[in-house]
Scaffold this motif. Structure first.
Motif, PDB file in Angstrom:
ATOM      1  N   VAL A 149       3.759 -22.292  -5.258  1.00  0.00           N
ATOM      2  CA  VAL A 149       3.909 -21.350  -4.154  1.00  0.00           C
ATOM      3  C   VAL A 149       3.224 -20.046  -4.532  1.00  0.00           C
ATOM      4  N   GLN A 150       2.496 -19.497  -3.610  1.00  0.00           N
ATOM      5  CA  GLN A 150       1.821 -18.209  -3.840  1.00  0.00           C
ATOM      6  C   GLN A 150       2.076 -17.271  -2.690  1.00  0.00           C
ATOM      7  N   LEU A 151       2.222 -15.992  -3.014  1.00  0.00           N
ATOM      8  CA  LEU A 151       2.247 -14.930  -2.019  1.00  0.00           C
ATOM      9  C   LEU A 151       1.016 -14.071  -2.294  1.00  0.00           C
ATOM     10  N   VAL A 152       0.158 -13.980  -1.305  1.00  0.00           N
ATOM     11  CA  VAL A 152      -1.083 -13.230  -1.471  1.00  0.00           C
ATOM     12  C   VAL A 152      -1.091 -12.060  -0.497  1.00  0.00           C
ATOM     13  N   GLU A 153      -1.239 -10.877  -1.044  1.00  0.00           N
ATOM     14  CA  GLU A 153      -1.238  -9.661  -0.245  1.00  0.00           C
ATOM     15  C   GLU A 153      -2.661  -9.217   0.047  1.00  0.00           C
ATOM     16  N   SER A 154      -2.819  -8.511   1.134  1.00  0.00           N
ATOM     17  CA  SER A 154      -4.094  -7.899   1.462  1.00  0.00           C
ATOM     18  C   SER A 154      -3.811  -6.602   2.206  1.00  0.00           C
ATOM     19  N   GLY A 155      -4.824  -5.756   2.261  1.00  0.00           N
ATOM     20  CA  GLY A 155      -4.677  -4.463   2.901  1.00  0.00           C
ATOM     21  C   GLY A 155      -4.409  -3.400   1.858  1.00  0.00           C
ATOM     22  N   GLY A 156      -3.876  -2.311   2.287  1.00  0.00           N
ATOM     23  CA  GLY A 156      -3.639  -1.198   1.375  1.00  0.00           C
ATOM     24  C   GLY A 156      -4.905  -0.407   1.143  1.00  0.00           C
ATOM     25  N   GLY A 157      -4.960   0.273   0.018  1.00  0.00           N
ATOM     26  CA  GLY A 157      -6.114   1.106  -0.294  1.00  0.00           C
ATOM     27  C   GLY A 157      -5.797   2.575  -0.146  1.00  0.00           C
ATOM     28  N   LEU A 158      -6.791   3.328   0.287  1.00  0.00           N
ATOM     29  CA  LEU A 158      -6.667   4.782   0.372  1.00  0.00           C
ATOM     30  C   LEU A 158      -6.446   5.200   1.815  1.00  0.00           C
ATOM     31  N   SER A 160      -3.631  10.446   0.327  1.00  0.00           N
ATOM     32  CA  SER A 160      -4.104  11.771  -0.066  1.00  0.00           C
ATOM     33  C   SER A 160      -3.586  12.818   0.914  1.00  0.00           C
ATOM     34  N   SER A 161      -3.357  13.993   0.396  1.00  0.00           N
ATOM     35  CA  SER A 161      -2.813  15.084   1.237  1.00  0.00           C
ATOM     36  C   SER A 161      -3.908  15.872   1.920  1.00  0.00           C
TER      37      SER A 161
END
Length: 127
Positions: A2-11, A126-127
Motif C-alpha cells: 500500500v502506498q500513499l503518494v502526495e502531490s502539490g504543496g511548494g511555495l 512567505s510573508s
C-alpha cells in the motif's frame, strides 16, 4: 503493498492558496478516516484535518475556516485546499489513512488494518 503518494504543496504567499492531493494505491480493502498532519523541524507531528469515510470533516482550530478537506472514495484520494495562508502554516505536510489492506497467500486472504503515511510534502508560506 500500500502506498500513499502526495502531490502539490511548494511555495505560497501569505493570503494565497495551495492545494495538496494524496492518492492511496495497492491492495486496499477499505479506507476509514483519511487526514492531513504537519510537522515542523524538532516538533511533534500535529493534526491538521481529517475526513471520515462518509465525508465528515474535522479541522484543528488553527486552520478552521481557511482549509478544506475532501475525498473521493472511488479514487481513494483526499484533498487539502489551503486558503488564506499564513507564514505559520509552513511545515512538512503528511497524508494519513486508516485503512485495511489485504494479502493473498496461497489463495487465503489475510487482512490488516493499520495507519499509513505519505512521504510528506513541503509547504512554505512567505510573508
Amino acid at each position: 503493498q500500500v502506498q500513499l503518494v502526495e502531490s502539490g504543496g511548494g511555495l505560497g504567499q501569505a493570503g494565497g492558496s495551495l492545494r495538496l492531493s494524496c492518492a492511496a494505491s495497492g491492495s486496499i480493502l477499505s479506507i476509514d478516516d483519511m487526514g492531513w498532519y504537519r510537522q515542523a523541524p524538532g516538533k511533534q507531528r500535529e493534526l491538521v484535518a481529517t475526513i471520515t469515510s462518509d465525508c465528515t470533516p474535522y479541522y484543528t482550530d488553527a486552520v478552521k475556516g481557511r482549509f478544506t478537506t475532501s475525498r473521493d472514495n472511488a479514487k481513494n484520494t483526499v484533498i487539502l485546499q489551503m486558503t488564506s495562508l499564513k507564514p505559520e502554516d509552513t511545515d512538512v505536510y503528511y497524508c494519513n489513512a486508516d485503512l485495511t489492506a489485504y494479502q493473498d497467500v496461497d489463495d487465503v486472504f489475510h487482512f490488516n488494518r493499520s495507519q499509513y503515511w505519505g512521504q510528506g510534502t513541503q509547504v512554505t508560506v512567505s510573508s
